[in-house]
Design a protein around this motif. Structure first.
Motif, PDB file in Angstrom:
ATOM      1  N   ARG A 387       0.831  -1.222   0.000  1.00  0.00           N
ATOM      2  CA  ARG A 387       0.000   0.000   0.000  1.00  0.00           C
ATOM      3  C   ARG A 387       0.856   1.258   0.000  1.00  0.00           C
ATOM      4  NH1 ARG A 387      -2.212  -2.686   4.502  1.00  0.00           N
ATOM      5  NH2 ARG A 387      -3.729  -4.205   3.741  1.00  0.00           N
ATOM      6  N   ALA A 388       2.081   1.168   0.510  1.00  0.00           N
ATOM      7  CA  ALA A 388       2.892   2.388   0.617  1.00  0.00           C
ATOM      8  C   ALA A 388       4.394   2.173   0.380  1.00  0.00           C
ATOM      9  CB  ALA A 388       2.688   3.038   1.987  1.00  0.00           C
TER      10      ALA A 388
ATOM     11  N   PRO B 131      -0.840   6.157  -7.309  1.00  0.00           N
ATOM     12  CA  PRO B 131      -0.768   6.989  -6.107  1.00  0.00           C
ATOM     13  C   PRO B 131      -1.000   6.140  -4.862  1.00  0.00           C
ATOM     14  CG  PRO B 131      -2.849   7.336  -7.269  1.00  0.00           C
ATOM     15  CD  PRO B 131      -2.012   6.448  -8.149  1.00  0.00           C
ATOM     16  N   ILE B 132      -0.328   6.474  -3.772  1.00  0.00           N
ATOM     17  CA  ILE B 132      -0.660   5.849  -2.486  1.00  0.00           C
ATOM     18  C   ILE B 132      -2.068   6.324  -2.132  1.00  0.00           C
ATOM     19  CG2 ILE B 132      -0.063   5.769  -0.041  1.00  0.00           C
ATOM     20  CD1 ILE B 132       2.866   6.020  -0.857  1.00  0.00           C
ATOM     21  N   GLY B 133      -2.917   5.403  -1.696  1.00  0.00           N
ATOM     22  CA  GLY B 133      -4.344   5.706  -1.565  1.00  0.00           C
ATOM     23  C   GLY B 133      -4.658   6.862  -0.629  1.00  0.00           C
ATOM     24  N   ARG B 134      -4.268   6.711   0.619  1.00  0.00           N
ATOM     25  CA  ARG B 134      -4.614   7.731   1.597  1.00  0.00           C
ATOM     26  C   ARG B 134      -3.367   8.151   2.356  1.00  0.00           C
ATOM     27  NH1 ARG B 134      -8.660   5.380   5.157  1.00  0.00           N
ATOM     28  NH2 ARG B 134     -10.443   6.005   3.906  1.00  0.00           N
ATOM     29  N   VAL B 135      -3.066   9.441   2.314  1.00  0.00           N
ATOM     30  CA  VAL B 135      -1.856   9.948   2.953  1.00  0.00           C
ATOM     31  C   VAL B 135      -2.207  10.969   4.018  1.00  0.00           C
ATOM     32  CG1 VAL B 135      -0.378   9.489   0.958  1.00  0.00           C
ATOM     33  CG2 VAL B 135      -1.533  11.706   1.154  1.00  0.00           C
ATOM     34  N   ALA B 204      -3.658   9.028  15.394  1.00  0.00           N
ATOM     35  CA  ALA B 204      -4.974   9.054  14.743  1.00  0.00           C
ATOM     36  C   ALA B 204      -4.846   8.788  13.250  1.00  0.00           C
ATOM     37  CB  ALA B 204      -5.643  10.413  14.994  1.00  0.00           C
ATOM     38  N   MET B 205      -3.837   9.380  12.603  1.00  0.00           N
ATOM     39  CA  MET B 205      -3.678   9.172  11.161  1.00  0.00           C
ATOM     40  C   MET B 205      -3.166   7.767  10.840  1.00  0.00           C
ATOM     41  SD  MET B 205      -2.477  12.834   9.531  1.00  0.00           S
ATOM     42  CE  MET B 205      -0.988  13.132  10.508  1.00  0.00           C
ATOM     43  N   ALA B 206      -2.460   7.139  11.780  1.00  0.00           N
ATOM     44  CA  ALA B 206      -1.937   5.792  11.524  1.00  0.00           C
ATOM     45  C   ALA B 206      -3.013   4.728  11.733  1.00  0.00           C
ATOM     46  CB  ALA B 206      -0.741   5.499  12.427  1.00  0.00           C
ATOM     47  N   ASP B 216      -2.279   5.399   4.819  1.00  0.00           N
ATOM     48  CA  ASP B 216      -1.254   4.428   4.436  1.00  0.00           C
ATOM     49  C   ASP B 216       0.156   4.941   4.708  1.00  0.00           C
ATOM     50  OD1 ASP B 216      -3.167   2.569   3.297  1.00  0.00           O
ATOM     51  OD2 ASP B 216      -3.400   4.013   1.661  1.00  0.00           O
ATOM     52  N   LYS B 217       0.346   6.258   4.621  1.00  0.00           N
ATOM     53  CA  LYS B 217       1.696   6.812   4.806  1.00  0.00           C
ATOM     54  C   LYS B 217       1.580   8.206   5.410  1.00  0.00           C
ATOM     55  CE  LYS B 217       6.122   7.397   2.340  1.00  0.00           C
ATOM     56  NZ  LYS B 217       6.845   7.215   1.059  1.00  0.00           N
TER      57      LYS B 217
END
Lengths: 443, 443
Positions: A387-388, B131-135, B204-206, B216-217
């Motif tokens: 994913r990354a 692209p990495i999905g969610r950053v 929270a983001m992880a 994801d990153k």
């Protein structure tokens, strides 16, 4: 057929995706437990500390203790390289030469180039590319030595132009290195090879110990001790690593027209890697799943590593999906290391792939081609890291350095913006460094 | 003048390189101690666990406790974005628009392209880019909010085409986000902004918590808690991170013709970042070092952040070298985040740079230009990580997926090599997956 029940004809679980609730779907995509035992962490930390403080003597003591054979010299000498060349089957040498040529062709074509852009009149921004100075490659030899891994790491290191390339590989029972690994190392211009394995090899390459120099970045797969050691040296800042590594895995998406024997063979070639390998098959066709299940049983019986494969299969799943669209959604969520598209029109479906390490299209592209000799790299992100993270490439062995150059005119053009932004961030010295020059440039 | 003794005219140490023994040279290049205190590790681990298990309620409790203000909603709404647009100075908005355009121009020109190579007749290997999905982007606001960091992270995320871009930035005293950061986020198409700071934002983001989705990153600089939290979530496999981060640093190589005021201003603009920032000046000219030392004292007196800068300077060094060649050898060993070449012919010397985050050429290219608006990225490797890490680029937001496709003819061409290599590695199922297809393809 009630596909929600485990069947006993193979060890793999048979699942009907849409019949599962969210939790069961999540469980289906869980990798076999990979939490590193606290015991492993401590063992590895102790080994690293032993190598850091004990140097050569520690390497000898640990190797004697863990491998049962401490070589007189850890570094492989010219005579051993020569003996290896003489020892290996010429057909194997030829296969390695051809594989190296294809790996070189593919990797070279993807190399990044330096570039420059004038972002404002008198302001030029550039990207320079520099090889990472000293890199350490790890080539495991757990159940068998892996000369192919030496090619996969050695070729891009050579293309990047790293100043020093060091390779560690575990000793065989007699304390010597596998001849095929030595030949592969030489084929790709690896400078120095050390007969040293496990966490102790990673520690030596990260910190320097005995004859092994400290490296800037470490590459390569390995068992759970090697993987944990790589994580620990990366965390401490001693050396960068290529990627977090876990057990190998494959996800196959097959349609009704897929060849069940081929699919079963692909699942097994992943399963034989180790008991913690995971294989997933997704198909919209129950008949294909039935045929693969039968083929698995037949082929498994004939495999020398059937025990390992059978254990891996027990954590694996044959999943019936509503549609191929659903299969791709599942695959993107799982983000497999290897993704085989055993489809009639794989190219039509390829744009749907969002996250995977390496993709294999159609019936005549088994994963084993990519593992060995199609030209792509086989050091790939596992455990959903796709994913990354990306697989190893020449860029993995390079630093990208940005460069900027402003003339007096360039500074006059963009300097006032920099002052405004610096003031907004209350960084007065930043603003001052620009203002002083604006005054001078305006004269 | 005995350059080996500390002088009291400035806080920076004055050193004559060749007079030092190996150990003293190594000490000279040591960064200020950055060992993460065990206490910090435990505090961060506890915060992460609190967020993982407590979700929204935990975010509220932690923010109330650490920031003194828990916002009603962590997510910034449309009204707040609109208010921010109205609130900021139009000149600042304009500076951000121009900076974003130059950052876009430079980053876009360096984007990798997909490619395909026929590595053997009937065997095509390709690289796809996804692209990495969610950053998740972190924009700190320790001593001051950093809208420039929102631009530096938001622009490449947008160019990569990430499906979802999330940004966290700490609350101000009243619980709101800095308006300039909000405007910068919107300029670069960031989808959702949360007023949340510190290790709790990283957690929270992880893992996902309350309204903040799991990413994801994670990207961006931060204080030692943020940095430690990024390391911990990366280590656990929850999310990838851009790079290990440490205090900011600059190394300047100046010749006799350099402008001492400019050099002093550059050293101070790095020093004002924080008391743990480090600045190094290398010159082959004692007179230049004398002049810089004097200029440092004069400029320092006028700085609002003089206290911070003075503390940073105390860990810094003015080093007299024998030659510019020696200066470049020292710089490559140190691998600075920022490298300023205050030289008469910087381009002639540029090929000697082996490891650095970003390089600034000549008298009219202060580091502040790259920090804000030349077009290069300011999220760069620190603490010597430039030996094996690169600054943020569009590639940092992308996955590179390899693809291979063999026709029956292609399999016949390279399959036998794969079988030979699989047999050498005793991976019988790998060999079998190829053999089955060779039989079919030969029909």
């Amino acid at each position: 057929m009630n596909a929600n029940l485990r069947t006993d004809t193979s060890s793999a679980q048979r699942i009907f995706w849409s019949a599962l609730d969210d939790q069961a779907q999540a469980q289906t995509l869980e990798r076999p437990a990979q939490t590193v035992a606290e015991q492993t962490r401590r063992t590895v930390a102790a080994l690293i500390e032993e190598v850091r403080s004990g140097g050569l003597e520690a390497l000898r003591a640990i190797t004697q203790r863990l491998d049962g054979a401490a070589p007189v010299s850890f570094e492989v000498g010219e005579d051993a390289f020569a003996a290896a060349e003489a020892a290996i089957d010429p057909a194997l040498k030829q296969a390695m030469v051809e594989a190296a040529a294809r790996i070189t062709a593919f990797h070279k074509a993807g190399m990044a180039k330096p570039y420059a852009v004038e972002t404002a009149p008198g302001v030029v921004c550039e990207r320079m590319i520099r090889p990472i100075g000293r890199v350490g490659l790890y080539v495991p030899a757990g159940s068998a030595p892996l000369p192919s891994t030496a090619l996969m790491l050695g070729v891009p290191a050579q293309l990047a132009g790293c100043r020093e390339v060091v390779l560690c590989t575990p000793p065989r029972k007699d304390g010597s290195a596998d001849p095929a690994v030595l030949v592969a190392a030489r084929l790709t211009g690896v400078g120095r090879v050390f007969v040293l394995g496990g966490a102790q090899a990673i520690a030596a390459m990260a910190y320097g110990a005995g004859p092994v120099p400290a490296c800037d970045k470490l590459f390569g797969p390995g068992n759970s001790y090697v993987t944990e050691a790589k994580q620990q040296v990366a965390q401490s800042g001693a050396a960068a690593i290529d990627m977090p590594a876990g057990p190998s895995e494959v996800l196959v998406i097959a349609d009704a027209g897929a060849n069940a024997d081929f699919v079963a063979a692909d699942l097994l070639s992943q399963a034989e890697h180790g008991p913690d390998s995971q294989v997933l098959l997704l198909s919209d066709d129950a008949g294909l799943l039935d045929r693969v299940e039968a083929a698995l049983a037949t082929q498994l019986a004939a495999l020398p590593r059937a025990d390992i494969a059978r254990r891996a299969l027990s954590a694996s799943r044959l999943v019936q999906v509503e549609s191929l669209e659903q299969a791709f959604a599942i695959s993107n969520r799982y983000a497999p290391e290897h993704l085989i598209l055993a489809l009639r029109e794989p190219r039509v479906w390829l744009p749907k792939v969002e996250a995977a390490g390496s993709v294999f299209l159609g019936d005549y592209t088994p994963e084993a081609l990519g593992d060995y000799c199609s030209g792509t790299n086989h050091v790939l992100p596992t455990s959903g890291a796709a994913r990354a993270y990306s697989g190893v490439s020449v860029a993995s062995f390079q630093n990208f350095v940005s460069v900027q150059s402003a003339s007096a005119a360039g500074l006059l053009a963009i300097g006032p913006s920099a002052v405004t932004l610096a003031e907004a961030e209350r960084l007065e010295a930043h603003a001052n460094a620009v203002r002083l020059r604006l005054q001078e440039a305006a004269r």
